[in-house]
Design a protein around this motif. Structure first.
Motif, mmCIF file in Angstrom:
data_model
loop_
_atom_site.group_PDB
_atom_site.id
_atom_site.type_symbol
_atom_site.label_atom_id
_atom_site.label_comp_id
_atom_site.label_asym_id
_atom_site.label_seq_id
_atom_site.Cartn_x
_atom_site.Cartn_y
_atom_site.Cartn_z
ATOM 1 N N ASP A 160 0.809 -1.215 0.000
ATOM 2 C CA ASP A 160 0.000 0.000 0.000
ATOM 3 C C ASP A 160 0.844 1.269 0.000
ATOM 4 O O ASP A 160 0.545 2.236 -0.701
ATOM 5 N N LEU A 161 1.914 1.283 0.779
ATOM 6 C CA LEU A 161 2.701 2.501 0.950
ATOM 7 C C LEU A 161 3.439 2.919 -0.313
ATOM 8 O O LEU A 161 3.709 4.105 -0.505
ATOM 9 N N GLU A 162 3.780 1.959 -1.167
ATOM 10 C CA GLU A 162 4.531 2.285 -2.371
ATOM 11 C C GLU A 162 3.641 2.621 -3.554
ATOM 12 O O GLU A 162 4.135 2.890 -4.652
ATOM 13 N N THR A 163 2.326 2.616 -3.366
ATOM 14 C CA THR A 163 1.421 3.070 -4.415
ATOM 15 C C THR A 163 1.398 4.592 -4.448
ATOM 16 O O THR A 163 1.920 5.260 -3.543
ATOM 17 N N GLU A 164 0.756 5.155 -5.488
ATOM 18 C CA GLU A 164 0.627 6.603 -5.566
ATOM 19 C C GLU A 164 -0.132 7.138 -4.349
ATOM 20 O O GLU A 164 0.271 8.133 -3.746
ATOM 21 N N GLY A 165 -1.228 6.458 -3.988
ATOM 22 C CA GLY A 165 -1.989 6.874 -2.811
ATOM 23 C C GLY A 165 -1.174 6.757 -1.543
ATOM 24 O O GLY A 165 -1.309 7.583 -0.629
ATOM 25 N N GLY A 166 -0.331 5.733 -1.463
ATOM 26 C CA GLY A 166 0.498 5.539 -0.286
ATOM 27 C C GLY A 166 1.516 6.653 -0.097
ATOM 28 O O GLY A 166 1.747 7.126 1.033
ATOM 29 N N VAL A 167 2.127 7.094 -1.188
ATOM 30 C CA VAL A 167 3.097 8.190 -1.110
ATOM 31 C C VAL A 167 2.388 9.484 -0.737
ATOM 32 O O VAL A 167 2.854 10.253 0.120
ATOM 33 N N ILE A 168 1.229 9.746 -1.360
ATOM 34 C CA ILE A 168 0.458 10.942 -1.022
ATOM 35 C C ILE A 168 0.061 10.920 0.451
ATOM 36 O O ILE A 168 0.159 11.929 1.158
ATOM 37 N N SER A 169 -0.371 9.760 0.925
ATOM 38 C CA SER A 169 -0.757 9.625 2.327
ATOM 39 C C SER A 169 0.397 9.949 3.256
ATOM 40 O O SER A 169 0.238 10.672 4.251
ATOM 41 N N GLN A 170 1.573 9.416 2.951
ATOM 42 C CA GLN A 170 2.730 9.667 3.801
ATOM 43 C C GLN A 170 3.075 11.155 3.836
ATOM 44 O O GLN A 170 3.311 11.729 4.901
ATOM 45 N N LEU A 171 3.093 11.791 2.671
ATOM 46 C CA LEU A 171 3.436 13.208 2.622
ATOM 47 C C LEU A 171 2.428 14.038 3.408
ATOM 48 O O LEU A 171 2.801 14.956 4.161
ATOM 49 N N TYR A 172 1.152 13.723 3.262
ATOM 50 C CA TYR A 172 0.137 14.503 3.968
ATOM 51 C C TYR A 172 0.235 14.303 5.482
ATOM 52 O O TYR A 172 0.146 15.266 6.253
ATOM 53 N N VAL A 173 0.417 13.067 5.924
ATOM 54 C CA VAL A 173 0.568 12.799 7.352
ATOM 55 C C VAL A 173 1.763 13.577 7.909
ATOM 56 O O VAL A 173 1.704 14.131 9.020
ATOM 57 N N LEU A 174 2.833 13.653 7.142
ATOM 58 C CA LEU A 174 4.014 14.366 7.608
ATOM 59 C C LEU A 174 3.766 15.869 7.704
ATOM 60 O O LEU A 174 4.339 16.540 8.566
ATOM 61 N N THR A 175 2.894 16.417 6.834
ATOM 62 C CA THR A 175 2.545 17.839 6.998
ATOM 63 C C THR A 175 1.801 18.051 8.309
ATOM 64 O O THR A 175 1.987 19.072 8.980
ATOM 65 N N LYS A 176 0.954 17.104 8.686
ATOM 66 C CA LYS A 176 0.215 17.221 9.946
ATOM 67 C C LYS A 176 1.180 17.183 11.134
ATOM 68 O O LYS A 176 1.051 17.950 12.094
ATOM 69 N N LEU A 177 2.152 16.279 11.073
ATOM 70 C CA LEU A 177 3.117 16.171 12.172
ATOM 71 C C LEU A 177 4.000 17.405 12.261
ATOM 72 O O LEU A 177 4.336 17.868 13.367
ATOM 73 N N LEU A 178 4.382 17.978 11.120
ATOM 74 C CA LEU A 178 5.196 19.187 11.139
ATOM 75 C C LEU A 178 4.404 20.375 11.686
ATOM 76 O O LEU A 178 4.939 21.212 12.426
ATOM 77 N N THR A 179 3.122 20.430 11.347
ATOM 78 C CA THR A 179 2.271 21.495 11.882
ATOM 79 C C THR A 179 2.184 21.401 13.397
ATOM 80 O O THR A 179 2.266 22.416 14.108
ATOM 81 N N ARG A 180 2.048 20.193 13.899
ATOM 82 C CA ARG A 180 1.971 20.013 15.348
ATOM 83 C C ARG A 180 3.311 20.278 16.020
ATOM 84 O O ARG A 180 3.369 20.804 17.131
ATOM 85 N N ALA A 181 4.399 19.930 15.324
ATOM 86 C CA ALA A 181 5.725 20.228 15.875
ATOM 87 C C ALA A 181 5.915 21.733 15.992
ATOM 88 O O ALA A 181 6.482 22.238 16.972
ATOM 89 N N ASP A 182 5.414 22.486 15.005
ATOM 90 C CA ASP A 182 5.515 23.944 15.045
ATOM 91 C C ASP A 182 4.715 24.521 16.210
ATOM 92 O O ASP A 182 5.042 25.589 16.728
ATOM 93 N N ALA A 183 3.697 23.767 16.640
ATOM 94 C CA ALA A 183 2.892 24.199 17.789
ATOM 95 C C ALA A 183 3.461 23.681 19.111
ATOM 96 O O ALA A 183 2.851 23.876 20.165
ATOM 97 N N GLY A 184 4.594 22.989 19.040
ATOM 98 C CA GLY A 184 5.256 22.539 20.262
ATOM 99 C C GLY A 184 5.073 21.082 20.607
ATOM 100 O O GLY A 184 5.486 20.644 21.689
ATOM 101 N N GLU A 185 4.478 20.294 19.707
ATOM 102 C CA GLU A 185 4.234 18.883 19.989
ATOM 103 C C GLU A 185 5.229 18.002 19.243
ATOM 104 O O GLU A 185 5.311 18.035 18.018
#
Length: 292
Positions: free
Chosen positions: A236-261
């Protein structure tokens, strides 16, 4: 200074309101509280173990402004009853009421046995899970994926824009290929001894591999666990959807890191993005941060 003081007072006010809502739900359901209450992420909810007629349950109360109380996440735990063959809480009863501009929803659920795999969403140390646990996780996600639903909590345009803003790539995101997913698959929502999955408010259609990507992103602080997830869910992760999913999840984590989490995840996130996009990310030698 004013911002900090206001934030503190706002948090105190929200928690006071949640405690009052929790007390009201106890009376409405005819329950006795057991132990201390727990507040959810950013004080969006309150929950505790409760008892009625000698049986223990879990009581959760969530709040939202009136406009948000009609969206799909509001009924997620109720709608999850259509998912068969997955160990999860059963919704037993619901109460909802309005107070000014806010709506409260109290959900009485069966109490999951076992314990959460980690005290927080992000994994900090090896969870020590056996092969049977991993097999059950894979089987459960397959069952979720096979469930018929039109629930959608993700917005493809928001996903595309955020990935572009964070990582400089513009990807075509086709919702026609989306499939049912838990939507919030992190380590505090996964149970062990026995296996179970909690918190279904966010489940719905998402790109292929979204759940695996979510768990992988929340495992980057423990590289060998992240590698295990990447290996087990490679299909699943190596499909187009899988790569998009990973990138989007990482934007969420970076946003939370910017908020101190969980700021400690940031270097690992950028290294992972580099691997996904085929780019070697520059790393500062020595590990020290420069200040200006």
């Amino acid at each position: 200074m004013t911002t900090v003081d206001t934030a503190a007072s706002t948090s105190t006010a929200v928690r006071t309101a949640l405690r009052m809502a929790h007390s009201r739900a106890l009376v409405d359901f005819g329950l006795d509280a057991i132990g201390r209450v727990r507040f959810g992420w950013r004080d969006r909810s309150i929950g505790s173990v409760v008892e009625r007629a000698g049986t223990r349950h879990w009581l959760r109360v969530v709040w939202a402004r009136r406009g948000w109380a009609r969206s799909a996440w509001w009924t997620g735990n109720h709608d999850a009853a259509t998912i068969a063959g997955v160990e999860k809480p059963r919704l037993l009863d619901v109460r909802a009421w309005e107070e000014g501009p806010l709506v409260y929803r109290a959900e009485l659920m069966s109490l999951l046995p076992g314990r959460a795999c980690a005290p927080t969403a992000v994994l900090q140390r090896t969870p020590g899970l056996d092969e049977a646990w991993w097999v059950e996780l894979e089987r459960s996600l397959d069952r979720v994926s096979a469930t018929a639903t039109d629930r959608t909590l993700l917005d493809s345009e928001i996903m595309r824009r955020r990935i572009t803003v964070f990582f400089g790539v513009d990807l075509d995101i086709d919702e026609r290929d989306w499939r049912p997913s838990h939507g919030d698959l992190h380590w505090n929502n996964l149970h062990r001894e026995p296996f179970a999955i909690a918190d279904w408010e966010s489940w719905g259609l998402a790109p292929q591999g979204y759940d695996a990507a979510f768990l992988l992103g929340h495992s980057l602080a423990v590289p060998h666990v992240a590698e295990q997830i990447a290996r087990r869910f490679r299909r699943d992760l190596e499909t187009e959807g899988g790569v998009i999913s990973q990138l989007y999840v990482l934007t969420k984590l970076l946003t939370r890191a910017d908020a101190g989490e969980h700021g400690e995840l940031v270097p690992a996130i950028h290294r992972h993005v580099g691997r996904l996009l085929g780019t070697r990310m520059p790393l500062r030698r020595g590990g020290g941060a420069h200040t200006t």
